[in-house]
Design an enzyme around this catalytic site. Structure first.
Site, short mmCIF file in Angstrom:
data_model
loop_
_atom_site.label_atom_id
_atom_site.label_comp_id
_atom_site.label_asym_id
_atom_site.label_seq_id
_atom_site.Cartn_x
_atom_site.Cartn_y
_atom_site.Cartn_z
N ASP A 1 16.69 -69.53 -11.95
CA ASP A 1 17.13 -68.36 -12.71
C ASP A 1 16.00 -67.71 -13.50
OD1 ASP A 1 19.61 -69.21 -11.77
OD2 ASP A 1 20.18 -70.15 -13.66
N GLU B 1 25.88 -62.68 -9.55
CA GLU B 1 25.30 -63.33 -10.73
C GLU B 1 23.93 -62.73 -11.01
OE1 GLU B 1 23.13 -67.30 -9.48
OE2 GLU B 1 25.22 -67.38 -8.87
#
Length: 564
Positions: free
Chosen positions: A58, A225
């Site tokens: 991420d 996401e």
């Protein structure tokens, strides 16, 4: 071999009381040597992917002048939210942790893969911002990326994965993934929402606006996401990952654009702009699950993307977690970006950005490397981490060793185990240490632990069993594993064998262990051989294997964890 030094303070460094007391575990050193399975030869102007090896998911990036700063998810690790600095986009040095002190966050009763995920870093008018989620959404700020970072200010909106966009007039917006306004229209149905953000009051203001994800445009969008908004040539671009993030899912990156911040947004006909899901699973050295990108520009105006992906040692099997990669962004004549053409494998070697500065040297973050920490500094260096935030310090470095006090059992979600670890950064890795330890109670144990989740870990070390001090290998593979409390290997130590050397070797999906004392050579131990239970595919979750030093007491009969 690089020798680690204390680059910065880890927050819970204190002196333990009664450091010589029985039950404390004393470690002389920690040695790591890692090698990638793929063999890459770099040209003089090339860099190596991934740019951050092992458990660095991420990624979010921001440039301030000539300097780039990057943050990764850290879930329930403490210290957490590692901050990296670079001047060339390819060589990175960890400079701090945004989570660095007691009381800043509370991860009690959260799984290893719970906690904080998908942080976003941005900069505006002299202040750095990180927005993210820990059950609820929050913002923290700092004047310097090294910190100290503030306590969280909690934000009142549904969903996860917030990111901040600063428009040209200074207006700030938060975009995030949230549930639809009404019943879900299909499995994984989520909406990307927009809301204005007041940076002074640190709160969202005004209405929440749905941008994309209503179920009709595009119909394949599911589990979006890591959304980000940026502006170029009068267009607002919205990028996001979709398709799920697990090893068996088709993680990809997609893009939309609009002339107005609030939409309507059109989808790029060439989506996805990054994926590896369209490649054969049997290809050599596969890189999988690519997505969760964020764009950044160089001072000369070139566009690049950082994103996550995973190097698999077998199709859909990887133990070291999702890593951070870097690729250039190309722009079509009609203004659409692409990170990688369809059907193209992510390259391990690529030409460096044209406008590159010099990054201050630090501990290596990618490529093959080895290091040893002799614990002869006053503080542990950056890169060490534990699980959940401890109530108080459980280690001491005052004797030129790492001394761990007896701690909670692994799997006790209410507390932090006495566990200090580093990420496994390579598919092939060898870790060793030397341990002096006298367990107090039956079942007390200390040594090396390789951990993927609260339910999946391997122990190699000294245990008190049948009233004797013995070397043990123990595995816990799943929730409710009937073999979890049983030793795969159990070898009694002779009298006088105070300091025991331990070595753990992992090679993709295989592992081996050995021990030694005094001047004796290494003696092999039965381990079960299989390391695939430390893979994300089998253990689940979002992290990578952490290998470190632990001291676990058996005095409290904590309940074993159940499956998440």
């Amino acid at each position: 071999m690089i020798r680690l030094t204390a680059l910065a303070t880890i927050a819970f460094t204190t002196v333990l009381p009664q450091s010589a007391a029985a039950g404390n575990a004393r470690f002389d050193y920690f040695s790591y040597a890692g090698r990638s399975q793929e063999r890459i030869t770099l040209g003089p102007r090339q860099y190596r992917n991934p740019i951050l090896s092992g458990y660095a998911p991420d990624p979010s990036i921001v440039r301030v002048g000539q300097d780039y700063y990057l943050v990764n998810s850290s879930f329930t690790n403490f210290p957490g939210l590692p901050i990296y600095h670079s001047r060339d986009l390819v060589t990175w040095r960890q400079i701090g942790n945004a989570i660095s002190r007691f009381g800043q966050f509370d991860f009690s009763n959260q799984w290893v893969s719970g906690g904080i995920m998908a942080p976003d870093i941005s900069y505006h008018n002299g202040t750095f911002y990180i927005v993210s989620t820990n059950i609820r959404n929050f913002v923290i700020t700092a004047k310097s990326p090294q910190g100290p970072w503030s306590d969280p200010v909690w934000l009142d909106f549904d969903g996860i994965d917030p990111s901040l966009f600063w428009d040209e007039d200074g207006t700030a917006y938060i975009v995030n993934n949230g549930p639809p306004d009404g019943p879900a229209k299909f499995p994984g149905h989520r909406v990307l929402w927009l809301q204005a953000f007041d940076p002074v009051a640190k709160t969202t203001v005004g209405p929440r606006i749905p941008l994309v994800g209503g179920g009709e445009n595009p119909p394949h969008l599911f589990w979006p996401e890591g959304p980000h908004i940026f502006k170029k040539d009068g267009w607002y671009y919205l990028i996001a990952a979709e398709g799920g993030t697990g090893p068996d899912e088709k993680h990809s990156q997609i893009v939309f654009r609009s002339r107005m911040i609030g939409g309507p947004y059109e989808a790029f006909e060439g989506n996805p702009i990054l994926t590896q899901a369209d490649l054969p699973a049997t290809r050599p050295y596969p890189v999988e699950a690519a997505g969760h990108a964020k764009f950044v520009t160089t001072p000369s105006g070139d566009w690049w993307a950082v994103f996550l992906a995973a190097r698999a040692y077998a199709p859909t099997f990887y133990n070291i977690g999702r890593e951070t990669y870097l690729l250039p962004v190309s722009w079509s004549a009609d203004g659409w970006p692409t990170i990688l053409q369809h059907g193209t494998a992510i390259p391990f070697a690529l030409d460096k950005p044209a406008s590159a500065g010099v990054t201050e040297p630090g501990a290596p973050q990618n490529g093959d490397f080895s290091f040893v920490d002799n614990f002869d500094e006053k503080r542990l260096g950056l890169g060490w981490m534990g699980i959940r935030v401890p109530a108080k310090s459980f280690y001491d470095l005052s004797e030129g060793r790492l001394i761990l006090a007896p701690g909670h059992r692994f799997g006790d979600l209410s507390a932090a185990p006495a566990f200090i670890a580093r990420k496994q950064a390579h598919a092939t890795a060898e870790v060793s240490t030397a341990l002096d330890y006298e367990p107090d109670h039956e079942g007390d144990r200390a040594g090396l632990v390789a951990l993927q989740s609260d339910n999946a870990y391997l122990f190699l070390g000294v245990i008190k069993s049948q009233g004797k001090r013995q070397i043990a290998v123990m595995r816990r593979e799943t929730a409710g594993d009937p073999q979890a409390g049983k030793a795969v290997s159990l070898v009694a130590l002779p009298r006088g064998a105070r300091t025991v050397r331990l070595k753990l070797t992992i090679d993709g999906g295989a592992l081996s262990a050995s021990y030694a004392w005094g001047r004796s050579g290494w003696r092999p131990l039965q381990t079960g051989g299989d390391a695939t239970f430390l893979s994300t595919k089998k253990a689940g979750g979002f992290v990578g294997t952490m290998i470190g030093l632990a001291n676990e007491t058996n005095r409290s009969n904590h309940p074993a964890p159940a499956a998440p």
